[in-house]
Design a protein around this motif. Structure first.
Motif, PDB file in Angstrom:
ATOM      1  N   GLU A 163       0.849  -1.206   0.000  1.00  0.00           N
ATOM      2  CA  GLU A 163       0.000   0.000   0.000  1.00  0.00           C
ATOM      3  C   GLU A 163       0.879   1.248   0.000  1.00  0.00           C
ATOM      4  O   GLU A 163       0.671   2.185  -0.771  1.00  0.00           O
ATOM      5  CB  GLU A 163      -0.894  -0.027   1.245  1.00  0.00           C
ATOM      6  N   LYS A 164       1.912   1.235   0.854  1.00  0.00           N
ATOM      7  CA  LYS A 164       2.815   2.395   0.961  1.00  0.00           C
ATOM      8  C   LYS A 164       3.747   2.489  -0.235  1.00  0.00           C
ATOM      9  O   LYS A 164       3.933   3.555  -0.810  1.00  0.00           O
ATOM     10  CB  LYS A 164       3.670   2.255   2.219  1.00  0.00           C
ATOM     11  N   GLU A 165       4.341   1.373  -0.587  1.00  0.00           N
ATOM     12  CA  GLU A 165       5.352   1.368  -1.649  1.00  0.00           C
ATOM     13  C   GLU A 165       4.765   1.805  -2.992  1.00  0.00           C
ATOM     14  O   GLU A 165       5.348   2.602  -3.716  1.00  0.00           O
ATOM     15  CB  GLU A 165       5.964  -0.040  -1.749  1.00  0.00           C
ATOM     16  N   PHE A 166       3.590   1.249  -3.315  1.00  0.00           N
ATOM     17  CA  PHE A 166       3.020   1.524  -4.634  1.00  0.00           C
ATOM     18  C   PHE A 166       1.926   2.601  -4.583  1.00  0.00           C
ATOM     19  O   PHE A 166       1.405   2.997  -5.620  1.00  0.00           O
ATOM     20  CB  PHE A 166       2.418   0.239  -5.224  1.00  0.00           C
ATOM     21  N   GLY A 167       1.557   3.025  -3.376  1.00  0.00           N
ATOM     22  CA  GLY A 167       0.481   4.020  -3.247  1.00  0.00           C
ATOM     23  C   GLY A 167      -0.864   3.451  -3.701  1.00  0.00           C
ATOM     24  O   GLY A 167      -1.615   4.109  -4.417  1.00  0.00           O
ATOM     25  N   ILE A 168      -1.162   2.216  -3.319  1.00  0.00           N
ATOM     26  CA  ILE A 168      -2.426   1.585  -3.761  1.00  0.00           C
ATOM     27  C   ILE A 168      -3.574   2.069  -2.871  1.00  0.00           C
ATOM     28  O   ILE A 168      -3.517   1.913  -1.651  1.00  0.00           O
ATOM     29  CB  ILE A 168      -2.332   0.042  -3.680  1.00  0.00           C
ATOM     30  N   PRO A 169      -4.619   2.638  -3.479  1.00  0.00           N
ATOM     31  CA  PRO A 169      -5.715   3.177  -2.661  1.00  0.00           C
ATOM     32  C   PRO A 169      -6.729   2.091  -2.271  1.00  0.00           C
ATOM     33  O   PRO A 169      -7.841   2.048  -2.801  1.00  0.00           O
ATOM     34  CB  PRO A 169      -6.350   4.217  -3.599  1.00  0.00           C
ATOM     35  N   GLY A 190       4.026  -1.905 -10.860  1.00  0.00           N
ATOM     36  CA  GLY A 190       5.192  -1.991  -9.987  1.00  0.00           C
ATOM     37  C   GLY A 190       5.559  -3.444  -9.748  1.00  0.00           C
ATOM     38  O   GLY A 190       4.689  -4.314  -9.707  1.00  0.00           O
ATOM     39  N   ALA A 191       6.858  -3.693  -9.621  1.00  0.00           N
ATOM     40  CA  ALA A 191       7.356  -5.039  -9.309  1.00  0.00           C
ATOM     41  C   ALA A 191       8.483  -4.841  -8.327  1.00  0.00           C
ATOM     42  O   ALA A 191       9.460  -4.162  -8.639  1.00  0.00           O
ATOM     43  CB  ALA A 191       7.866  -5.719 -10.570  1.00  0.00           C
ATOM     44  N   LYS A 192       8.334  -5.383  -7.140  1.00  0.00           N
ATOM     45  CA  LYS A 192       9.313  -5.040  -6.102  1.00  0.00           C
ATOM     46  C   LYS A 192       9.452  -6.172  -5.098  1.00  0.00           C
ATOM     47  O   LYS A 192       8.453  -6.777  -4.706  1.00  0.00           O
ATOM     48  CB  LYS A 192       8.791  -3.794  -5.367  1.00  0.00           C
ATOM     49  N   GLN A 193      10.663  -6.431  -4.695  1.00  0.00           N
ATOM     50  CA  GLN A 193      10.844  -7.289  -3.535  1.00  0.00           C
ATOM     51  C   GLN A 193      10.737  -6.383  -2.311  1.00  0.00           C
ATOM     52  O   GLN A 193      11.635  -5.596  -2.025  1.00  0.00           O
ATOM     53  CB  GLN A 193      12.198  -7.993  -3.558  1.00  0.00           C
ATOM     54  N   LEU A 194       9.623  -6.475  -1.629  1.00  0.00           N
ATOM     55  CA  LEU A 194       9.390  -5.629  -0.463  1.00  0.00           C
ATOM     56  C   LEU A 194      10.198  -6.161   0.720  1.00  0.00           C
ATOM     57  O   LEU A 194      10.592  -7.329   0.735  1.00  0.00           O
ATOM     58  CB  LEU A 194       7.896  -5.616  -0.112  1.00  0.00           C
ATOM     59  N   PHE A 195      10.383  -5.321   1.713  1.00  0.00           N
ATOM     60  CA  PHE A 195      11.112  -5.749   2.915  1.00  0.00           C
ATOM     61  C   PHE A 195      10.421  -6.957   3.563  1.00  0.00           C
ATOM     62  O   PHE A 195      11.072  -7.879   4.036  1.00  0.00           O
ATOM     63  CB  PHE A 195      11.194  -4.577   3.902  1.00  0.00           C
ATOM     64  N   HIS A 196       9.082  -6.961   3.542  1.00  0.00           N
ATOM     65  CA  HIS A 196       8.348  -8.063   4.182  1.00  0.00           C
ATOM     66  C   HIS A 196       8.155  -9.265   3.259  1.00  0.00           C
ATOM     67  O   HIS A 196       7.535 -10.246   3.657  1.00  0.00           O
ATOM     68  CB  HIS A 196       7.012  -7.557   4.741  1.00  0.00           C
ATOM     69  N   ASN A 197       8.638  -9.169   2.027  1.00  0.00           N
ATOM     70  CA  ASN A 197       8.684 -10.342   1.152  1.00  0.00           C
ATOM     71  C   ASN A 197       9.941 -11.119   1.506  1.00  0.00           C
ATOM     72  O   ASN A 197      11.018 -10.532   1.558  1.00  0.00           O
ATOM     73  CB  ASN A 197       8.806  -9.933  -0.327  1.00  0.00           C
ATOM     74  N   ASP A 203      11.312 -14.915   0.179  1.00  0.00           N
ATOM     75  CA  ASP A 203      11.814 -15.366  -1.125  1.00  0.00           C
ATOM     76  C   ASP A 203      10.755 -15.127  -2.189  1.00  0.00           C
ATOM     77  O   ASP A 203      10.340 -16.058  -2.881  1.00  0.00           O
ATOM     78  CB  ASP A 203      12.154 -16.864  -1.054  1.00  0.00           C
ATOM     79  N   GLU A 204      10.317 -13.910  -2.312  1.00  0.00           N
ATOM     80  CA  GLU A 204       9.261 -13.607  -3.278  1.00  0.00           C
ATOM     81  C   GLU A 204       9.329 -12.126  -3.649  1.00  0.00           C
ATOM     82  O   GLU A 204      10.053 -11.352  -3.020  1.00  0.00           O
ATOM     83  CB  GLU A 204       7.885 -13.928  -2.676  1.00  0.00           C
ATOM     84  N   ILE A 205       8.553 -11.753  -4.656  1.00  0.00           N
ATOM     85  CA  ILE A 205       8.382 -10.337  -4.967  1.00  0.00           C
ATOM     86  C   ILE A 205       6.888 -10.047  -5.045  1.00  0.00           C
ATOM     87  O   ILE A 205       6.071 -10.977  -5.076  1.00  0.00           O
ATOM     88  CB  ILE A 205       9.045  -9.933  -6.311  1.00  0.00           C
ATOM     89  N   THR A 206       6.532  -8.772  -5.065  1.00  0.00           N
ATOM     90  CA  THR A 206       5.127  -8.378  -5.184  1.00  0.00           C
ATOM     91  C   THR A 206       4.926  -7.645  -6.506  1.00  0.00           C
ATOM     92  O   THR A 206       5.692  -6.740  -6.842  1.00  0.00           O
ATOM     93  CB  THR A 206       4.745  -7.458  -4.000  1.00  0.00           C
ATOM     94  N   LEU A 207       3.886  -8.057  -7.227  1.00  0.00           N
ATOM     95  CA  LEU A 207       3.512  -7.372  -8.470  1.00  0.00           C
ATOM     96  C   LEU A 207       2.244  -6.572  -8.230  1.00  0.00           C
ATOM     97  O   LEU A 207       1.289  -7.083  -7.633  1.00  0.00           O
ATOM     98  CB  LEU A 207       3.200  -8.382  -9.573  1.00  0.00           C
ATOM     99  N   TYR A 208       2.246  -5.344  -8.717  1.00  0.00           N
ATOM    100  CA  TYR A 208       1.064  -4.487  -8.646  1.00  0.00           C
ATOM    101  C   TYR A 208       0.658  -4.186 -10.087  1.00  0.00           C
ATOM    102  O   TYR A 208       1.464  -3.676 -10.871  1.00  0.00           O
ATOM    103  CB  TYR A 208       1.426  -3.220  -7.868  1.00  0.00           C
ATOM    104  N   MET A 209      -0.584  -4.549 -10.435  1.00  0.00           N
ATOM    105  CA  MET A 209      -1.002  -4.456 -11.846  1.00  0.00           C
ATOM    106  C   MET A 209      -2.410  -3.865 -11.965  1.00  0.00           C
ATOM    107  O   MET A 209      -3.207  -3.966 -11.030  1.00  0.00           O
ATOM    108  CB  MET A 209      -1.049  -5.865 -12.457  1.00  0.00           C
ATOM    109  N   ILE A 210      -2.668  -3.291 -13.129  1.00  0.00           N
ATOM    110  CA  ILE A 210      -4.011  -2.778 -13.410  1.00  0.00           C
ATOM    111  C   ILE A 210      -4.499  -3.393 -14.721  1.00  0.00           C
ATOM    112  O   ILE A 210      -3.731  -3.494 -15.688  1.00  0.00           O
ATOM    113  CB  ILE A 210      -4.024  -1.233 -13.463  1.00  0.00           C
ATOM    114  N   LYS A 211      -5.763  -3.809 -14.742  1.00  0.00           N
ATOM    115  CA  LYS A 211      -6.318  -4.426 -15.958  1.00  0.00           C
ATOM    116  C   LYS A 211      -6.815  -3.338 -16.918  1.00  0.00           C
ATOM    117  O   LYS A 211      -7.480  -2.404 -16.463  1.00  0.00           O
ATOM    118  CB  LYS A 211      -7.470  -5.342 -15.556  1.00  0.00           C
ATOM    119  N   TYR A 212      -6.453  -3.453 -18.185  1.00  0.00           N
ATOM    120  CA  TYR A 212      -6.951  -2.452 -19.126  1.00  0.00           C
ATOM    121  C   TYR A 212      -7.998  -3.055 -20.031  1.00  0.00           C
ATOM    122  O   TYR A 212      -8.248  -4.258 -20.012  1.00  0.00           O
ATOM    123  CB  TYR A 212      -5.818  -1.826 -19.937  1.00  0.00           C
TER     124      TYR A 212
END
Ligand SMILES: C[S@@+](CC[C@H](N)C(=O)[O-])C[C@H]1O[C@@H](n2cnc3c(N)ncnc32)[C@H](O)[C@@H]1O
Length: 353
Positions: free
Chosen positions: A204-210, A335-342, A344-353
């Motif tokens: 939420e903080k890293e990517f600014g997801i509302p 956004g694609a990021k290995q967050l501090f709380h991840n 052995d994984e990363i987090t992807l943030y995506m929007i459907k068009y």
């Protein structure tokens, strides 16, 4: 990068930028690889094995920081540009030099400043980084700065390595994270169902997801329910899919529908959800297939947040393969990021068009 006065401009125009870089433990080599792709060849020395390294880039500090923050590499959690490198053998002398240097940074006078100190094993500073920070803040009193942890205007970063002390002063937005080393901490709440909740808080903080702006969420691989509980707290209706049991504190929640099934056996209406989240501890390719098979239920313009397990020795290639699968299914990667709380994984943030 906004310039404030001549001395700051001079600092930023130093050529052969040296940057202290931090990745999650074990992932520094991948962060180095990403920087190599961004800058061509680079000189790099590990300061904490697998985690913290210093790179020298063929660019000014200003240019280097702009390129890094614009690209925001997946495995790079935190950076700070080094303005001064001080031999560390004599810790008293090193400390004096740090103070003298900082007292000349007139652009931080009277502003809100966060002092972030870290150290490597085997450095000459044997006490804690916290003691060094407090001592530094005392000596910097003439700057009349307001020392703060949250929302600083400037960050003073000091990394005490085995043989050298690395000092930087930068804007928090140029460090990729305003937390010391990017280690963002959240308070564990009473009754918190799982630590997994921290991942969504950080996303939420890293990517600014509302998150509060969504109405209907699908949570795939939801048990025991950390993510579902987070979404319920943000006021969403949640459909939680998992053959495993949800935490008993969630069972009677009026806005939660629990579907105790494998995600490949569920059916929903077209565009039923405006948010899809998935945190499945599973093969990434199978996860991607399973999630893309359910994307019909996500409305156009809807958001997806997905963790990708890196069960491989070639995580960069895997991340790109998974991103390609989603991009071929009308998902735009935000956004694609290995967050501090991840882990052995990363987090992807995506929007459907
Ligand atoms: C890491 S846990 C999820 C934690 C959760 N996000 C939380 O905040 O509590 C992974 C979950 O994925 C579930 N899972 C694995 N394969 C699944 C599948 N094919 N369909 C649905 N759930 C699955 C597992 O049962 C497990 O509960």
């Amino acid at each position: 990068m906004v310039e404030h006065n001549a001395s700051q401009k001079q600092d930023n125009e130093q050529y052969s930028a040296k940057i202290i870089c931090t990745a999650n433990h074990g992932f520094a080599p991948y962060a180095q690889e990403e920087l190599r792709r961004l800058f061509g060849s680079l000189k790099s020395t590990m300061l904490i094995p697998g985690e913290v390294f210093v790179v020298t880039l063929g660019a000014t500090i200003q240019d280097a920081v702009e390129r890094i923050t614009e690209k925001s590499p997946v495995f790079l959690r935190h950076v700070f540009p080094v303005l001064m490198e001080i031999p560390g053998e004599d810790k008293e002398l090193a400390f004096e030099q740090v103070v003298a240097y900082l007292l000349k940074r007139d652009y931080i006078e009277g502003s809100r400043v966060s002092v972030q100190v870290r150290k490597a094993d085997g450095s000459t500073w044997t006490e804690s980084p916290g003691i060094l920070r407090d001592k530094l803040q005392e000596e910097l009193a003439p700057l009349e700065a307001e020392f703060t942890v949250l929302n600083p205007e400037w960050v003073i970063s000091l990394f005490v390595a085995k043989t050298a002390w690395y000092l930087g002063v930068s804007r928090p937005e140029n460090n990729l994270s305003d937390w010391n080393g990017g280690a963002i901490r959240f308070q564990r709440e009473e009754g918190q169902i799982s630590r997994a909740k921290f991942k969504l808080l950080e996303a939420e903080k890293e990517f600014g997801i509302p998150f509060s702006s969504f109405r209907n969420a699908l949570d795939i691989g939801a048990a025991p329910g950390g993510w579902s509980s987070f979404l319920l707290e943000r006021g969403l209706k949640v459909t939680a899919v998992d053959p495993a049991k949800m935490h008993e504190s969630l069972l009677d929640h009026p806005n939660l529908r629990i579907v105790n099934k494998n995600a490949s056996d569920v059916k929903f209406k077209e565009a039923q959800f405006d948010l899809l989240v998935c945190d499945m501890s599973w093969s990434p390719k199978l996860m991607a297939r399973m999630v893309t098979d359910l994307l019909y239920s996500l409305a156009s313009g809807g958001t997806a947040v997905v963790t990708v397990k890196l069960l491989t020795k070639k995580p960069m290639a895997l991340v790109h393969e998974i991103m390609d699968i989603f991009e071929d299914s009308r998902m735009q990667i935000q956004g694609a990021k290995q967050l501090f709380h991840n882990r052995d994984e990363i987090t992807l943030y995506m929007i459907k068009y």
